[in-house]
Design an enzyme around this catalytic site. Sequence first.
Site, PDB file in Angstrom:
ATOM      1  N   GLU A  86     -31.267  51.243  44.132  1.00 15.99           N
ATOM      2  CA  GLU A  86     -31.683  51.525  42.828  1.00 15.99           C
ATOM      3  C   GLU A  86     -32.585  50.322  42.480  1.00 15.99           C
ATOM      4  O   GLU A  86     -32.287  49.258  42.610  1.00 15.99           O
ATOM      5  CB  GLU A  86     -30.624  51.689  41.920  1.00 15.99           C
ATOM      6  CG  GLU A  86     -30.977  52.087  40.525  1.00 15.99           C
ATOM      7  CD  GLU A  86     -29.841  52.439  39.439  1.00 15.99           C
ATOM      8  OE1 GLU A  86     -29.438  51.624  38.879  1.00 15.99           O
ATOM      9  OE2 GLU A  86     -29.200  53.483  39.663  1.00 15.99           O
ATOM     10  N   ARG A 121     -17.505  54.854  39.981  1.00 14.90           N
ATOM     11  CA  ARG A 121     -17.030  54.367  38.707  1.00 14.90           C
ATOM     12  C   ARG A 121     -15.960  53.448  38.757  1.00 14.90           C
ATOM     13  O   ARG A 121     -14.799  53.675  39.447  1.00 14.90           O
ATOM     14  CB  ARG A 121     -17.003  55.455  37.939  1.00 14.90           C
ATOM     15  CG  ARG A 121     -18.372  56.253  37.569  1.00 14.90           C
ATOM     16  CD  ARG A 121     -18.389  57.142  36.336  1.00 14.90           C
ATOM     17  NE  ARG A 121     -19.599  57.686  36.134  1.00 14.90           N
ATOM     18  CZ  ARG A 121     -20.182  58.728  36.812  1.00 14.90           C
ATOM     19  NH1 ARG A 121     -19.486  59.390  37.568  1.00 14.90           N
ATOM     20  NH2 ARG A 121     -21.445  59.341  36.464  1.00 14.90           N
ATOM     21  N   HIS A 154     -22.591  47.095  38.967  1.00 15.07           N
ATOM     22  CA  HIS A 154     -23.577  46.832  37.551  1.00 15.07           C
ATOM     23  C   HIS A 154     -23.205  47.906  36.708  1.00 15.07           C
ATOM     24  O   HIS A 154     -22.605  48.818  36.905  1.00 15.07           O
ATOM     25  CB  HIS A 154     -25.015  46.910  38.179  1.00 15.07           C
ATOM     26  CG  HIS A 154     -25.299  48.384  38.830  1.00 15.07           C
ATOM     27  ND1 HIS A 154     -25.072  48.809  40.078  1.00 15.07           N
ATOM     28  CD2 HIS A 154     -25.983  49.476  38.288  1.00 15.07           C
ATOM     29  CE1 HIS A 154     -25.513  49.924  40.477  1.00 15.07           C
ATOM     30  NE2 HIS A 154     -26.029  50.279  39.037  1.00 15.07           N
ATOM     31  N   SER A 188     -21.384  53.251  32.715  1.00 22.09           N
ATOM     32  CA  SER A 188     -19.987  52.884  33.371  1.00 22.09           C
ATOM     33  C   SER A 188     -20.324  51.812  34.355  1.00 22.09           C
ATOM     34  O   SER A 188     -21.477  51.671  34.720  1.00 22.09           O
ATOM     35  CB  SER A 188     -19.276  53.871  34.226  1.00 22.09           C
ATOM     36  OG  SER A 188     -20.420  54.422  35.083  1.00 22.09           O
ATOM     37  N   HIS A 226     -23.570  52.111  44.048  1.00 18.91           N
ATOM     38  CA  HIS A 226     -23.986  53.519  44.528  1.00 18.91           C
ATOM     39  C   HIS A 226     -23.600  53.274  46.280  1.00 18.91           C
ATOM     40  O   HIS A 226     -24.142  52.117  46.930  1.00 18.91           O
ATOM     41  CB  HIS A 226     -25.691  53.323  44.596  1.00 18.91           C
ATOM     42  CG  HIS A 226     -26.206  53.370  43.284  1.00 18.91           C
ATOM     43  ND1 HIS A 226     -25.959  54.895  42.524  1.00 18.91           N
ATOM     44  CD2 HIS A 226     -26.393  52.554  42.197  1.00 18.91           C
ATOM     45  CE1 HIS A 226     -26.358  54.808  41.267  1.00 18.91           C
ATOM     46  NE2 HIS A 226     -26.860  53.353  41.008  1.00 18.91           N
ATOM     47  N   GLN A 255     -20.545  50.594  37.899  1.00 20.71           N
ATOM     48  CA  GLN A 255     -20.644  51.329  39.110  1.00 20.71           C
ATOM     49  C   GLN A 255     -21.399  50.934  40.306  1.00 20.71           C
ATOM     50  O   GLN A 255     -21.931  49.803  40.225  1.00 20.71           O
ATOM     51  CB  GLN A 255     -21.514  52.733  38.644  1.00 20.71           C
ATOM     52  CG  GLN A 255     -22.729  52.377  38.121  1.00 20.71           C
ATOM     53  CD  GLN A 255     -23.570  53.394  37.597  1.00 20.71           C
ATOM     54  OE1 GLN A 255     -24.524  53.764  38.065  1.00 20.71           O
ATOM     55  NE2 GLN A 255     -22.844  54.103  36.466  1.00 20.71           N
ATOM     56  N   LYS A 291     -15.397  59.078  32.419  1.00 16.40           N
ATOM     57  CA  LYS A 291     -15.365  59.892  33.422  1.00 16.40           C
ATOM     58  C   LYS A 291     -14.332  59.292  34.435  1.00 16.40           C
ATOM     59  O   LYS A 291     -13.819  58.233  34.518  1.00 16.40           O
ATOM     60  CB  LYS A 291     -16.714  59.973  34.124  1.00 16.40           C
ATOM     61  CG  LYS A 291     -17.685  60.451  33.351  1.00 16.40           C
ATOM     62  CD  LYS A 291     -19.170  60.469  34.074  1.00 16.40           C
ATOM     63  CE  LYS A 291     -20.222  61.073  33.096  1.00 16.40           C
ATOM     64  NZ  LYS A 291     -21.569  61.126  33.768  1.00 16.40           N
ATOM     65  N   LYS A 302     -27.833  55.584  47.742  1.00 15.63           N
ATOM     66  CA  LYS A 302     -28.652  55.561  46.482  1.00 15.63           C
ATOM     67  C   LYS A 302     -28.846  54.047  46.023  1.00 15.63           C
ATOM     68  O   LYS A 302     -28.517  53.644  44.942  1.00 15.63           O
ATOM     69  CB  LYS A 302     -27.871  56.165  45.300  1.00 15.63           C
ATOM     70  CG  LYS A 302     -27.555  57.663  45.260  1.00 15.63           C
ATOM     71  CD  LYS A 302     -28.794  58.451  45.403  1.00 15.63           C
ATOM     72  CE  LYS A 302     -28.673  60.094  45.496  1.00 15.63           C
ATOM     73  NZ  LYS A 302     -28.108  60.369  46.572  1.00 15.63           N
TER      74      LYS A 302
END
Length: 372
Positions: A139, A284, A269, A110, A114, A112, A290, A137
């Site tokens: 990443e 998301r 991303h 997806s 963070h 998304q 989801k 988060k």
Amino acid sequence: MSTIEPVFRIIPTIQNYDWGKKGKDSKVAEFASGAGIHGFTLNQSVPYAELWMGTHVKSPSGVVDRKQNLTQILTENPDLIGDQVSQRFDTTNGNLPFLFKVLAIDKALSIQTHPDKKTSEKLHAEQPTVYTDPNHKPEMALALTDFKALSIAEYVKAVPEFNSLIDPSIVTEFLNCTNLSESERKAVLKKLFAALMTADVSNIATQLQTLVARYQRGGQKPLEEDVKDLVLTLSEQYPGDVGVFCAFMLNYVRMTPGQAIFLGAGEPHAYVEGGMSSPDNVIRAGLTPKPKDIPNLVSKHMVKPVDIAPHTRKYDPPIQDFTVLHGSGWVSWSGGELDLQAGSVIFVGAETKIKITAGDSNLVVFRAYVTA
């Protein structure tokens, strides 16, 4: 308090998300085979998407020859985390400030972002079943195989089907924002992204169908050549999904083994394909079955490795939560030595000096740690 060596084997956990590569084609399955996971048997029809190494509440790692999991061991032995880390991060109840992962991607994840630390705390307080912990988060993705990713950019490639979804004034404003300040450009990008994400669902499906039909009959313009195959792939994986149109808004980053990209909080991303090592808490927007959290999504960066020793490279993103080393050999310390094979995972306690020695085979070691 139980006693334990400062260096010990841990048992990662597997996440079988439907986007993962199946069976022996998955790096996750390959590593899991050598990781000592109790009862693991390779199933060629099962998707092996992620291998988790850490203390995440959803799926903490186990510890070889121990009934306790890693979280419980670190709770009983806080010296293994160390004062420097505990003073800088919340390590209550054995919590590590990062989650180390291996991903094996067969179809696009997806779109998304963070959330940052403040937003994570707020979302966790409001929706604890969705945002399962209060940590941010940031990443870093490190490619283990050929890998494709999308990273935010400040341009849009206009196509008729795309333009029909967004107010023309917003598109024009975005295309003419190059002389604005960085903060002003980001504000315009946010407006464009929000307009796309909140476009009429039926119109999205109609325009995507028109776009795909045009590409399939070879009607793409020169401007669209680089994204044609990506759009067709994403549309096949996620029919009618608004995220497919983000191919015109995001940079398409192709990574080869050994390259890394850092994605800070709030950077939209989507990982498209390949194998990588990367954190959980995401907001998301598209390319997913989801639940989508558009309000929170709306409310890049390549990391160059540095050779710091023979056979050792350091990937150091612009945060203190974690760093990754990439090297080769086996590990020893003053109290002993551990043989390693593909999939072996070990925990190294704070202030523990280790030696990694090259063996006869081409063994590759990845090490994540906190730069406290």
